[in-house]
Motif scaffolding. Structure first.
Motif, PDB file in Angstrom:
ATOM      1  N   GLU A 130       0.603  -1.280   0.062  1.00 33.77           N
ATOM      2  CA  GLU A 130       0.040  -0.083   0.088  1.00 33.77           C
ATOM      3  C   GLU A 130       0.873   1.223  -0.120  1.00 33.77           C
ATOM      4  OE1 GLU A 130      -3.511  -0.123   2.437  1.00 33.77           O
ATOM      5  OE2 GLU A 130      -3.490   1.929   2.494  1.00 33.77           O
ATOM      6  N   ASP A 131       2.131   1.320   0.682  1.00 31.72           N
ATOM      7  CA  ASP A 131       2.748   2.392   0.733  1.00 31.72           C
ATOM      8  C   ASP A 131       3.403   2.744  -0.611  1.00 31.72           C
ATOM      9  OD1 ASP A 131       4.291   0.350   0.883  1.00 31.72           O
ATOM     10  OD2 ASP A 131       5.890   1.136   2.182  1.00 31.72           O
ATOM     11  N   ARG A 134       0.347   3.922  -3.023  1.00 32.73           N
ATOM     12  CA  ARG A 134      -0.091   5.391  -2.400  1.00 32.73           C
ATOM     13  C   ARG A 134       0.973   6.344  -3.121  1.00 32.73           C
ATOM     14  NH1 ARG A 134      -3.928   6.435   0.618  1.00 32.73           N
ATOM     15  NH2 ARG A 134      -4.018   4.102   1.644  1.00 32.73           N
ATOM     16  N   ASP A 135       2.160   6.206  -2.698  1.00 30.69           N
ATOM     17  CA  ASP A 135       3.259   7.052  -3.213  1.00 30.69           C
ATOM     18  C   ASP A 135       3.198   7.314  -4.747  1.00 30.69           C
ATOM     19  OD1 ASP A 135       5.966   8.330  -2.746  1.00 30.69           O
ATOM     20  OD2 ASP A 135       6.288   6.918  -4.307  1.00 30.69           O
ATOM     21  N   VAL A 137       0.641   6.904  -6.778  1.00 32.01           N
ATOM     22  CA  VAL A 137      -0.583   7.476  -6.942  1.00 32.01           C
ATOM     23  C   VAL A 137      -0.306   9.186  -6.889  1.00 32.01           C
ATOM     24  CG1 VAL A 137      -3.069   7.937  -6.565  1.00 32.01           C
ATOM     25  CG2 VAL A 137      -2.058   5.517  -6.724  1.00 32.01           C
ATOM     26  N   ALA A 142      -4.494  10.849  -9.104  1.00 30.66           N
ATOM     27  CA  ALA A 142      -5.371   9.863  -8.717  1.00 30.66           C
ATOM     28  C   ALA A 142      -6.141   9.496 -10.125  1.00 30.66           C
ATOM     29  CB  ALA A 142      -6.326  10.295  -7.784  1.00 30.66           C
ATOM     30  N   VAL A 178      -5.769  -2.976  -2.363  1.00 31.63           N
ATOM     31  CA  VAL A 178      -4.608  -1.903  -2.251  1.00 31.63           C
ATOM     32  C   VAL A 178      -4.935  -1.020  -3.260  1.00 31.63           C
ATOM     33  CG1 VAL A 178      -2.126  -1.428  -2.527  1.00 31.63           C
ATOM     34  CG2 VAL A 178      -2.935  -3.278  -1.055  1.00 31.63           C
ATOM     35  N   THR A 182      -5.903   3.116  -2.449  1.00 31.02           N
ATOM     36  CA  THR A 182      -5.087   4.194  -2.870  1.00 31.02           C
ATOM     37  C   THR A 182      -5.534   5.045  -4.202  1.00 31.02           C
ATOM     38  OG1 THR A 182      -4.018   2.559  -4.530  1.00 31.02           O
ATOM     39  CG2 THR A 182      -3.026   3.005  -2.070  1.00 31.02           C
TER      40      THR A 182
END
Ligand SMILES: [Zn+2]
Length: 318
Positions: A130-131, A134-135, A137, A142, A178, A182
């Protein structure tokens, strides 16, 4: 291997449709170390021939990977008007053994400054932490980042015993969650006619797998599309050994149309249309009278998402 490590393995511009808009797709393939799964002694997935685009396990220095990328993306004129950018590494873009984090960040920062509507990378599910996603995106934006996962089949026997994929439905579902958490999009590859299935079993399996993909995506609130991949016989693959013994033939293009017609109503569908420049017997085909018509119809469908483009007839169909 004498390939220039400062040049990508492949760059191609093709037509594409993004959210209903006809546009240009830029495909960029890093020459990189390659998929760790494919490099194991057990040889990874039975249909895979992507190792030929890699260094087969020889690490590529960080500076060379950056130079490969910049050879195309440093020139903003060269990417003007591109609607979709696909960045591949013949493996998992989110595996830090395959693509160092600093290269990944550089790529996403640069692509975040382009006007592309969609940016696609690929990864096996186990690398989709996920980290990291997320980074990515945050850098790309998005609703622009799409992550391709080669599910191939939702049937455990097909995916594990026949394709030798090496991940479970649970792992796939965790990865899709995930993407949902994100704001990334999903592109799920579904293989049509892996080793060991009849033509009809292959169509049914692709349809069931697509239904599963859209259900899992809906549960996680993820925008998803299915890429139906008619199997071709890649040089160096396990599949090729069966093909040489006349124990495997690629799917009929009519089966591709059958599957596509049934998947179409479920959600967004793209159909793999490349013959990869292979000898004809290694690629999906119809008969000599209809093969070219069928291929053109599939390209039309990918551009228009108009199901009527797949309404064709030929005497060979019976
Ligand atoms: Zn025909």
């Amino acid at each position: 291997m004498s390939a220039d490590l400062r040049q990508p393995a492949w760059v191609e511009r093709t037509t594409a449709s993004v959210d209903g808009t006809a546009t240009t797709r830029l495909v960029f393939i890093f020459r990189a170390i390659g998929c760790a799964w494919a490099r194991r002694p057990e040889r990874g997935c039975t249909n895979c021939g992507f190792l030929s685009l890699t260094t087969r396990g020889a690490p590529v220095p960080f500076e060379d990977l950056i130079a490969q990328f910049e050879s195309v993306f440093a020139d903003s004129d060269a990417i003007a008007g591109i609607g979709e950018i696909d960045i591949f590494n013949s493996g998992s873009f989110f595996s830090e053994e395959e693509i160092p984090a600093a290269v990944r960040e550089h790529v996403f920062d640069r692509l975040g400054t382009t006007a592309a509507l969609r940016v696609l990378v690929e990864s096996r599910p186990e690398h989709l932490r996920e980290d990291r996603v997320r980074d990515a995106v945050a850098r790309v934006g998005a609703n622009r980042l799409e992550i391709g996962i080669g599910l191939e089949s939702s049937d455990d026997r097909v995916r594990e015993a026949l394709v030798h994929k090496g991940f479970s439905r649970e792992e796939f579902e965790r990865a899709v969650a995930v993407l949902g958490a994100t704001g990334a999009r999903l592109l799920a590859y579904v293989l049509l006619k892996p080793l060991g299935l009849t033509e009809q079993q292959a169509v049914d399996d692709a349809v069931a797998s697509s239904r599963y993909v859209f259900e899992v995506a809906r549960r996680s609130g993820v925008a998803a599309r299915v890429a139906l991949q008619p199997t071709f016989v890649a040089p160096g693959s396990v599949l090729e050994e069966h093909f040489r013994r006349s124990a495997y033939t690629p799917p009929s293009l009519w089966s591709v149309l059958d599957a596509a017609r049934r998947i179409h109503a479920m959600g967004e569908l793209s159909i793999g249309a490349s013959d990869e420049g292979l000898e004809p017997a290694r690629a999906p085909a119809g008969c000599p009278r209809c093969t070219e018509k069928l291929r053109a119809a599939i390209r039309d469908y990918n551009q228009t998402r108009d199901l009527s483009r797949l309404e064709l007839a030929c005497a060979c169909r019976g």
